[in-house]
Design a protein around this motif. Sequence first.
Motif, PDB file in Angstrom:
ATOM      1  N   GLU A   1       0.765  -1.138  -0.087  1.00  0.00           N
ATOM      2  CA  GLU A   1      -0.155  -0.110  -0.105  1.00  0.00           C
ATOM      3  C   GLU A   1       0.896   1.258  -0.118  1.00  0.00           C
ATOM      4  OE1 GLU A   1       0.737  -0.847   4.445  1.00  0.00           O
ATOM      5  OE2 GLU A   1       0.507  -1.894   2.537  1.00  0.00           O
ATOM      6  N   ALA A   2       2.094   1.179   0.145  1.00  0.00           N
ATOM      7  CA  ALA A   2       3.040   2.192   0.241  1.00  0.00           C
ATOM      8  C   ALA A   2       4.188   1.918  -0.649  1.00  0.00           C
ATOM      9  CB  ALA A   2       3.556   2.450   1.511  1.00  0.00           C
ATOM     10  N   PRO A   3       4.936   3.077  -1.110  1.00  0.00           N
ATOM     11  CA  PRO A   3       6.249   2.764  -2.096  1.00  0.00           C
ATOM     12  C   PRO A   3       7.054   1.813  -1.558  1.00  0.00           C
ATOM     13  CG  PRO A   3       5.635   5.105  -1.825  1.00  0.00           C
ATOM     14  CD  PRO A   3       4.714   4.517  -0.758  1.00  0.00           C
ATOM     15  N   HIS A   4       7.528   0.878  -2.663  1.00  0.00           N
ATOM     16  CA  HIS A   4       8.372  -0.258  -2.309  1.00  0.00           C
ATOM     17  C   HIS A   4       9.102  -0.676  -3.480  1.00  0.00           C
ATOM     18  CE1 HIS A   4       4.566  -1.790  -3.644  1.00  0.00           C
ATOM     19  NE2 HIS A   4       5.073  -2.805  -4.196  1.00  0.00           N
ATOM     20  N   VAL A   5      10.508  -1.196  -3.151  1.00  0.00           N
ATOM     21  CA  VAL A   5      11.298  -1.664  -4.462  1.00  0.00           C
ATOM     22  C   VAL A   5      11.916  -2.846  -3.640  1.00  0.00           C
ATOM     23  CG1 VAL A   5      13.479  -0.983  -5.338  1.00  0.00           C
ATOM     24  CG2 VAL A   5      12.054   0.780  -4.499  1.00  0.00           C
ATOM     25  N   HIS A   6      12.263  -3.763  -4.628  1.00  0.00           N
ATOM     26  CA  HIS A   6      13.047  -4.869  -4.552  1.00  0.00           C
ATOM     27  C   HIS A   6      13.952  -5.196  -5.391  1.00  0.00           C
ATOM     28  CE1 HIS A   6       9.594  -7.135  -6.280  1.00  0.00           C
ATOM     29  NE2 HIS A   6      10.697  -8.118  -6.736  1.00  0.00           N
ATOM     30  N   ALA A   7      15.309  -5.482  -5.038  1.00  0.00           N
ATOM     31  CA  ALA A   7      16.281  -5.574  -6.343  1.00  0.00           C
ATOM     32  C   ALA A   7      17.342  -6.601  -6.182  1.00  0.00           C
ATOM     33  CB  ALA A   7      16.829  -4.010  -6.514  1.00  0.00           C
ATOM     34  N   ALA A   8      17.726  -7.173  -7.022  1.00  0.00           N
ATOM     35  CA  ALA A   8      18.805  -8.260  -6.786  1.00  0.00           C
ATOM     36  C   ALA A   8      20.211  -7.406  -6.401  1.00  0.00           C
ATOM     37  CB  ALA A   8      18.909  -9.079  -7.938  1.00  0.00           C
ATOM     38  N   ASP A   9      21.259  -8.011  -5.894  1.00  0.00           N
ATOM     39  CA  ASP A   9      22.317  -7.528  -5.837  1.00  0.00           C
ATOM     40  C   ASP A   9      23.242  -8.115  -7.119  1.00  0.00           C
ATOM     41  OD1 ASP A   9      24.701  -7.257  -3.410  1.00  0.00           O
ATOM     42  OD2 ASP A   9      25.579  -8.565  -5.283  1.00  0.00           O
ATOM     43  N   GLU A  10      23.715  -6.835  -7.463  1.00  0.00           N
ATOM     44  CA  GLU A  10      24.239  -7.024  -9.054  1.00  0.00           C
ATOM     45  C   GLU A  10      25.400  -8.109  -9.093  1.00  0.00           C
ATOM     46  OE1 GLU A  10      27.343  -3.309  -8.822  1.00  0.00           O
ATOM     47  OE2 GLU A  10      25.749  -3.284 -10.373  1.00  0.00           O
ATOM     48  N   HIS A  11      26.052  -8.401  -7.832  1.00  0.00           N
ATOM     49  CA  HIS A  11      27.081  -9.188  -7.824  1.00  0.00           C
ATOM     50  C   HIS A  11      26.770 -10.747  -7.328  1.00  0.00           C
ATOM     51  CE1 HIS A  11      29.647  -5.970  -8.412  1.00  0.00           C
ATOM     52  NE2 HIS A  11      29.365  -5.267  -7.175  1.00  0.00           N
TER      53      HIS A  11
END
Length: 296
Positions: free
Chosen positions: A92-102
Amino acid sequence: MDSRTRCLYKTRMRARTSVIESFHYVPAAGWTRTAFSVLRAGKVAAAPDYRIERAAYPGQDILYCLSGRGVVETLGQRLEVRPGQLVWMANEAPHVHAADEHDPWSLLWFRLDGPDPAILRRKLFGEGTLRAVFTDAMNPVPWFERLFAALRRRDAGLDLRLNQLIAEFVLLVDRALAGTGTDDLPNALAAAVDAMRGDPGFAWSAPDLSIVTGLGPSQIRRLFQKHLRTSPHQWLMRERLMQAQSLLVQSDQPLAEIAEACGFCDVYHFGREFKRSVGISPAAWRRSELGTGPGY
Protein backbone atom coordinates in the motif's frame (compact mmCIF):
# COMPACT_ATOMS: atom_id res chain seq x y z
CA MET A 1 -3.55 -3.03 -17.31
CA ASP A 2 -4.60 0.64 -17.51
CA SER A 3 -2.19 3.56 -17.92
CA ARG A 4 -2.31 4.49 -14.23
CA THR A 5 -1.35 0.96 -13.18
CA ARG A 6 1.42 0.84 -15.78
CA CYS A 7 2.77 4.04 -14.31
CA LEU A 8 2.84 2.51 -10.86
CA TYR A 9 4.41 -0.72 -12.03
CA LYS A 10 7.98 0.00 -13.14
CA THR A 11 10.06 -3.05 -13.98
CA ARG A 12 13.62 -3.26 -15.25
CA MET A 13 14.85 -6.79 -16.00
CA ARG A 14 17.08 -8.21 -18.69
CA ALA A 15 16.08 -11.38 -20.53
CA ARG A 16 18.57 -13.32 -18.43
CA THR A 17 16.18 -13.29 -15.50
CA SER A 18 14.60 -16.73 -15.42
CA VAL A 19 10.98 -17.09 -14.34
CA ILE A 20 11.00 -20.72 -13.28
CA GLU A 21 7.43 -20.85 -11.96
CA SER A 22 4.64 -18.34 -12.48
CA PHE A 23 1.03 -18.60 -11.31
CA HIS A 24 -1.93 -16.24 -11.56
CA TYR A 25 -5.25 -16.69 -9.82
CA VAL A 26 -8.55 -14.80 -9.85
CA PRO A 27 -10.60 -15.57 -6.71
CA ALA A 28 -14.36 -15.95 -6.84
CA ALA A 29 -16.19 -12.64 -7.00
CA GLY A 30 -16.28 -11.00 -3.58
CA TRP A 31 -14.06 -13.67 -1.96
CA THR A 32 -11.31 -11.32 -0.82
CA ARG A 33 -13.83 -9.16 1.03
CA THR A 34 -14.24 -11.97 3.56
CA ALA A 35 -11.24 -14.32 3.24
CA PHE A 36 -7.63 -14.40 2.08
CA SER A 37 -6.32 -15.58 -1.25
CA VAL A 38 -3.19 -15.70 -3.41
CA LEU A 39 -3.26 -13.57 -6.55
CA ARG A 40 0.19 -14.43 -7.92
CA ALA A 41 3.07 -16.68 -6.98
CA GLY A 42 6.26 -18.00 -8.48
CA LYS A 43 9.95 -18.73 -8.46
CA VAL A 44 12.51 -16.38 -10.02
CA ALA A 45 16.24 -16.65 -10.66
CA ALA A 46 17.15 -12.98 -11.00
CA ALA A 47 19.56 -11.27 -13.35
CA PRO A 48 22.04 -8.75 -11.90
CA ASP A 49 19.84 -5.80 -12.91
CA TYR A 50 16.56 -7.26 -11.61
CA ARG A 51 14.63 -4.44 -9.98
CA ILE A 52 10.93 -3.84 -9.39
CA GLU A 53 9.68 -0.51 -8.05
CA ARG A 54 6.07 0.46 -7.40
CA ALA A 55 4.34 3.45 -5.86
CA ALA A 56 1.51 1.19 -4.66
CA TYR A 57 -0.12 -2.09 -5.62
CA PRO A 58 -2.93 -4.35 -4.38
CA GLY A 59 -2.27 -6.99 -1.75
CA GLN A 60 1.01 -7.72 0.02
CA ASP A 61 4.09 -9.27 -1.60
CA ILE A 62 6.13 -11.81 0.37
CA LEU A 63 9.62 -12.82 -0.82
CA TYR A 64 11.73 -15.74 0.41
CA CYS A 65 15.40 -15.80 -0.62
CA LEU A 66 16.73 -19.23 -1.67
CA SER A 67 20.19 -18.11 -2.73
CA GLY A 68 22.16 -14.98 -3.57
CA ARG A 69 21.34 -11.58 -2.11
CA GLY A 70 19.11 -8.60 -2.66
CA VAL A 71 17.58 -5.56 -1.04
CA VAL A 72 14.01 -4.56 -0.20
CA GLU A 73 12.80 -1.05 0.61
CA THR A 74 9.39 -0.77 2.26
CA LEU A 75 7.82 1.52 4.88
CA GLY A 76 11.06 3.44 5.26
CA GLN A 77 13.09 0.29 5.91
CA ARG A 78 16.02 -0.81 3.75
CA LEU A 79 16.50 -4.53 4.29
CA GLU A 80 19.45 -6.55 3.07
CA VAL A 81 18.11 -10.02 2.26
CA ARG A 82 20.14 -13.24 2.29
CA PRO A 83 19.34 -16.96 1.93
CA GLY A 84 16.87 -18.22 4.50
CA GLN A 85 15.34 -14.78 5.02
CA LEU A 86 11.81 -13.69 4.23
CA VAL A 87 10.63 -10.13 3.70
CA TRP A 88 7.06 -8.86 3.79
CA MET A 89 6.46 -5.84 1.55
CA ALA A 90 3.77 -3.28 2.34
CA ASN A 91 2.26 -2.83 -1.11
CA GLU A 92 0.00 0.00 0.00
CA ALA A 93 3.09 2.25 0.21
CA PRO A 94 6.06 2.82 -2.16
CA HIS A 95 8.29 -0.25 -2.27
CA VAL A 96 11.30 -1.61 -4.16
CA HIS A 97 13.02 -4.96 -4.38
CA ALA A 98 16.22 -5.53 -6.32
CA ALA A 99 18.84 -8.21 -6.75
CA ASP A 100 22.45 -7.72 -5.71
CA GLU A 101 24.33 -7.12 -8.95
CA HIS A 102 27.27 -9.29 -7.84
CA ASP A 103 25.26 -12.14 -6.34
CA PRO A 104 21.67 -11.93 -7.64
CA TRP A 105 19.08 -13.80 -5.66
CA SER A 106 16.72 -16.63 -6.45
CA LEU A 107 13.30 -16.11 -4.89
CA LEU A 108 10.11 -17.87 -3.99
CA TRP A 109 7.34 -15.32 -3.72
CA PHE A 110 3.61 -14.80 -3.59
CA ARG A 111 1.08 -12.00 -3.39
CA LEU A 112 -1.76 -12.32 -0.90
CA ASP A 113 -4.92 -10.30 -0.73
CA GLY A 114 -7.93 -10.24 1.54
CA PRO A 115 -10.20 -8.06 3.70
CA ASP A 116 -7.25 -6.04 5.04
CA PRO A 117 -3.98 -7.91 4.40
CA ALA A 118 -1.93 -5.26 6.17
CA ILE A 119 -3.52 -6.46 9.43
CA LEU A 120 -1.65 -9.75 9.07
CA ARG A 121 1.61 -7.87 8.62
CA ARG A 122 1.03 -5.70 11.67
CA LYS A 123 -0.01 -8.73 13.73
CA LEU A 124 3.27 -10.46 12.95
CA PHE A 125 5.78 -7.63 12.82
CA GLY A 126 4.16 -4.73 14.67
CA GLU A 127 6.30 -1.68 13.98
CA GLY A 128 9.47 -3.79 13.78
CA THR A 129 11.65 -4.97 10.92
CA LEU A 130 9.62 -6.67 8.18
CA ARG A 131 12.00 -9.60 7.91
CA ALA A 132 11.99 -13.13 9.33
CA VAL A 133 14.87 -15.60 9.45
CA PHE A 134 14.07 -19.27 8.93
CA THR A 135 16.23 -22.09 10.27
CA ASP A 136 16.50 -25.43 8.46
CA ALA A 137 13.98 -26.89 10.90
CA MET A 138 11.40 -24.27 9.91
CA ASN A 139 12.14 -24.19 6.17
CA PRO A 140 9.14 -22.65 4.33
CA VAL A 141 10.01 -24.29 0.98
CA PRO A 142 7.60 -27.23 1.56
CA TRP A 143 4.83 -24.68 2.14
CA PHE A 144 5.61 -22.99 -1.18
CA GLU A 145 5.58 -26.41 -2.87
CA ARG A 146 2.07 -27.08 -1.52
CA LEU A 147 0.97 -23.63 -2.68
CA PHE A 148 2.34 -24.17 -6.19
CA ALA A 149 0.74 -27.63 -6.38
CA ALA A 150 -2.65 -26.18 -5.41
CA LEU A 151 -2.33 -23.41 -8.02
CA ARG A 152 -1.42 -25.97 -10.70
CA ARG A 153 -4.45 -28.17 -9.98
CA ARG A 154 -7.00 -25.35 -9.60
CA ASP A 155 -9.49 -27.66 -7.91
CA ALA A 156 -13.06 -26.52 -7.30
CA GLY A 157 -12.23 -25.81 -3.65
CA LEU A 158 -9.16 -23.70 -4.40
CA ASP A 159 -10.51 -20.56 -2.74
CA LEU A 160 -10.95 -22.46 0.52
CA ARG A 161 -7.56 -24.17 0.15
CA LEU A 162 -5.71 -20.90 -0.42
CA ASN A 163 -7.31 -19.34 2.65
CA GLN A 164 -6.12 -22.34 4.67
CA LEU A 165 -2.62 -22.10 3.23
CA ILE A 166 -2.39 -18.42 4.17
CA ALA A 167 -3.29 -19.31 7.77
CA GLU A 168 -0.55 -21.98 7.78
CA PHE A 169 1.94 -19.51 6.34
CA VAL A 170 1.19 -16.86 8.98
CA LEU A 171 1.82 -19.47 11.67
CA LEU A 172 5.14 -20.39 10.03
CA VAL A 173 6.27 -16.77 10.06
CA ASP A 174 5.10 -16.34 13.64
CA ARG A 175 7.23 -19.30 14.73
CA ALA A 176 10.22 -18.06 12.74
CA LEU A 177 10.01 -14.67 14.44
CA ALA A 178 9.75 -16.36 17.83
CA GLY A 179 12.74 -18.55 17.01
CA THR A 180 10.91 -21.79 17.77
CA GLY A 181 9.40 -24.52 15.65
CA THR A 182 6.67 -25.22 18.18
CA ASP A 183 4.03 -23.36 20.14
CA ASP A 184 5.88 -24.02 23.42
CA LEU A 185 6.81 -20.88 25.34
CA PRO A 186 10.14 -20.37 27.15
CA ASN A 187 9.90 -21.46 30.77
CA ALA A 188 10.06 -17.95 32.20
CA LEU A 189 7.34 -16.67 29.88
CA ALA A 190 5.18 -19.73 30.50
CA ALA A 191 5.49 -19.11 34.26
CA ALA A 192 4.38 -15.48 33.82
CA VAL A 193 1.46 -16.44 31.59
CA ASP A 194 0.29 -19.19 33.96
CA ALA A 195 0.48 -16.87 36.97
CA MET A 196 -1.39 -14.02 35.26
CA ARG A 197 -4.00 -16.33 33.78
CA GLY A 198 -4.54 -17.91 37.18
CA ASP A 199 -5.28 -14.56 38.82
CA PRO A 200 -6.15 -11.95 36.16
CA GLY A 201 -7.75 -9.71 38.80
CA PHE A 202 -4.38 -9.11 40.45
CA ALA A 203 -2.55 -5.89 39.54
CA TRP A 204 0.59 -7.70 38.25
CA SER A 205 3.20 -4.97 38.42
CA ALA A 206 6.64 -5.34 36.86
CA PRO A 207 8.21 -6.36 40.21
CA ASP A 208 5.50 -9.02 40.65
CA LEU A 209 6.35 -10.54 37.28
CA SER A 210 10.06 -10.40 38.09
CA ILE A 211 9.43 -12.46 41.22
CA VAL A 212 7.55 -15.07 39.18
CA THR A 213 10.06 -15.27 36.32
CA GLY A 214 13.39 -14.32 37.89
CA LEU A 215 13.91 -11.82 35.07
CA GLY A 216 14.08 -8.05 34.91
CA PRO A 217 11.20 -5.96 33.51
CA SER A 218 12.91 -5.26 30.16
CA GLN A 219 13.65 -8.97 29.65
CA ILE A 220 10.03 -9.82 30.38
CA ARG A 221 8.80 -7.21 27.91
CA ARG A 222 11.09 -8.59 25.20
CA LEU A 223 9.83 -12.14 25.81
CA PHE A 224 6.20 -11.05 25.53
CA GLN A 225 6.90 -9.09 22.36
CA LYS A 226 8.94 -11.82 20.70
CA HIS A 227 6.66 -14.77 21.46
CA LEU A 228 3.21 -13.24 21.97
CA ARG A 229 3.47 -10.06 19.83
CA THR A 230 2.15 -7.90 22.66
CA SER A 231 3.09 -6.28 25.97
CA PRO A 232 2.37 -7.82 29.39
CA HIS A 233 -0.28 -5.15 30.01
CA GLN A 234 -2.07 -5.74 26.71
CA TRP A 235 -1.95 -9.51 27.18
CA LEU A 236 -3.41 -9.21 30.68
CA MET A 237 -6.17 -6.90 29.45
CA ARG A 238 -7.34 -9.50 26.95
CA GLU A 239 -7.30 -12.20 29.63
CA ARG A 240 -9.40 -9.99 31.88
CA LEU A 241 -11.91 -9.37 29.12
CA MET A 242 -12.21 -13.09 28.40
CA GLN A 243 -12.72 -13.86 32.09
CA ALA A 244 -15.34 -11.10 32.22
CA GLN A 245 -17.17 -12.67 29.27
CA SER A 246 -17.27 -16.00 31.10
CA LEU A 247 -18.71 -14.38 34.22
CA LEU A 248 -21.25 -12.42 32.20
CA VAL A 249 -22.81 -15.57 30.75
CA GLN A 250 -22.16 -18.05 33.57
CA SER A 251 -23.26 -15.95 36.55
CA ASP A 252 -25.81 -13.32 37.45
CA GLN A 253 -23.25 -11.09 39.17
CA PRO A 254 -23.73 -7.33 38.73
CA LEU A 255 -21.35 -5.60 36.34
CA ALA A 256 -19.58 -3.81 39.20
CA GLU A 257 -18.72 -7.13 40.88
CA ILE A 258 -17.48 -8.61 37.62
CA ALA A 259 -15.35 -5.52 37.01
CA GLU A 260 -13.73 -5.85 40.44
CA ALA A 261 -13.20 -9.61 40.11
CA CYS A 262 -11.44 -9.14 36.76
CA GLY A 263 -9.09 -6.39 37.91
CA PHE A 264 -10.70 -3.31 36.40
CA CYS A 265 -10.51 -0.05 38.36
CA ASP A 266 -14.30 0.35 38.33
CA VAL A 267 -17.35 -0.45 36.24
CA TYR A 268 -16.70 2.55 33.96
CA HIS A 269 -13.18 1.38 33.17
CA PHE A 270 -14.56 -2.11 32.53
CA GLY A 271 -17.26 -0.80 30.20
CA ARG A 272 -14.84 1.38 28.26
CA GLU A 273 -12.29 -1.41 27.68
CA PHE A 274 -14.97 -3.99 26.88
CA LYS A 275 -16.66 -1.79 24.26
CA ARG A 276 -13.31 -0.83 22.73
CA SER A 277 -12.43 -4.50 22.16
CA VAL A 278 -15.79 -6.20 21.64
CA GLY A 279 -17.74 -3.35 20.05
CA ILE A 280 -20.71 -3.21 22.43
CA SER A 281 -21.20 -2.65 26.16
CA PRO A 282 -20.94 -5.54 28.66
CA ALA A 283 -24.65 -5.30 29.45
CA ALA A 284 -25.65 -5.41 25.78
CA TRP A 285 -23.25 -8.30 25.12
CA ARG A 286 -24.68 -10.26 28.06
CA ARG A 287 -28.25 -9.78 26.85
CA SER A 288 -27.30 -10.81 23.32
CA GLU A 289 -25.39 -13.93 24.42
CA LEU A 290 -28.17 -15.05 26.75
CA GLY A 291 -30.88 -14.34 24.20
CA THR A 292 -32.69 -11.88 26.44
CA GLY A 293 -32.35 -8.75 24.35
CA PRO A 294 -34.84 -7.18 21.96
CA GLY A 295 -36.03 -9.62 19.32
CA TYR A 296 -35.64 -12.71 21.49
